[in-house]
Design a protein around this motif. Structure first.
Motif, PDB file in Angstrom:
ATOM      1  N   LYS A   3       6.895  -3.713   6.372  1.00 27.57           N
ATOM      2  CA  LYS A   3       6.211  -4.880   5.544  1.00 27.57           C
ATOM      3  C   LYS A   3       6.534  -5.951   6.056  1.00 27.57           C
ATOM      4  O   LYS A   3       7.832  -5.818   5.519  1.00 27.57           O
ATOM      5  CB  LYS A   3       5.354  -4.582   4.169  1.00 27.57           C
ATOM      6  N   VAL A   4       6.188  -7.436   6.563  1.00 23.84           N
ATOM      7  CA  VAL A   4       7.175  -7.789   6.659  1.00 23.84           C
ATOM      8  C   VAL A   4       6.861  -8.558   5.991  1.00 23.84           C
ATOM      9  O   VAL A   4       8.121  -9.374   5.329  1.00 23.84           O
ATOM     10  CB  VAL A   4       6.206  -9.248   7.565  1.00 23.84           C
ATOM     11  N   GLU A   5       6.542  -8.739   4.400  1.00 25.20           N
ATOM     12  CA  GLU A   5       7.090  -9.016   2.543  1.00 25.20           C
ATOM     13  C   GLU A   5       7.694  -8.596   2.338  1.00 25.20           C
ATOM     14  O   GLU A   5       8.974  -9.488   1.827  1.00 25.20           O
ATOM     15  CB  GLU A   5       5.760  -9.107   2.042  1.00 25.20           C
ATOM     16  N   PHE A   7      10.932  -7.287   4.076  1.00 27.60           N
ATOM     17  CA  PHE A   7      11.767  -8.201   5.067  1.00 27.60           C
ATOM     18  C   PHE A   7      12.118  -9.532   4.918  1.00 27.60           C
ATOM     19  O   PHE A   7      13.048  -9.351   4.537  1.00 27.60           O
ATOM     20  CB  PHE A   7      11.290  -8.061   6.624  1.00 27.60           C
ATOM     21  N   GLN A   8      10.651  -9.868   4.431  1.00 31.36           N
ATOM     22  CA  GLN A   8      10.881 -11.691   3.939  1.00 31.36           C
ATOM     23  C   GLN A   8      11.323 -11.580   2.424  1.00 31.36           C
ATOM     24  O   GLN A   8      12.124 -12.536   1.971  1.00 31.36           O
ATOM     25  CB  GLN A   8       9.692 -12.440   3.649  1.00 31.36           C
TER      26      GLN A   8
END
Length: 113
Positions: A3-5, A7-8
């Motif tokens: 998930k991009v979240e 990683f962020q």
């Protein structure tokens, strides 16, 4: 699934850790610089007092006594301030290693029970 979240959030966490570490290092270096400044000022004032005292003596015995007192006080001050500054360096090193300790703890295998 990636998930991009996630990683962020990981990037944000790492950034906050770096900022906190940099702030701790800055505060530690500031404390060390302040301690050196205080020691320098005290040393200067002690030397100034010694020179004033030495200029007023009339005999060799009194001059020798003044020099001995000055040397003793200068040594004691040096040792005390050196220990204080060494403690500040030690605290700074511990603060600098905290992020590494956290990283090692995160990836260290947990002991089997």
């Amino acid at each position: 699934m990636f998930k991009v979240e996630d990683f962020q959030n990981y990037g944000k966490e790492q950034f906050e850790t770096v900022v906190a570490s940099a702030t701790n290092v800055q505060n530690g270096l500031s404390a060390i610089a302040s301690a050196y400044g205080d020691y320098t000022k005290k040393s200067y004032e002690d030397t100034k007092f010694f020179v004033e005292k030495l200029s007023g003596v009339k005999s060799f015995d009194k001059a020798f006594e003044a020099q001995t007192d000055y040397a003793k006080n200068a040594y004691e001050t040096f040792v005390a301030e050196s220990q204080k500054i060494t403690g500040l360096y030690s605290d700074l090193a511990k603060q600098m290693l905290k992020p590494v300790e956290a990283l090692v703890a995160k990836f260290a295998p947990t002991p089997a029970q």
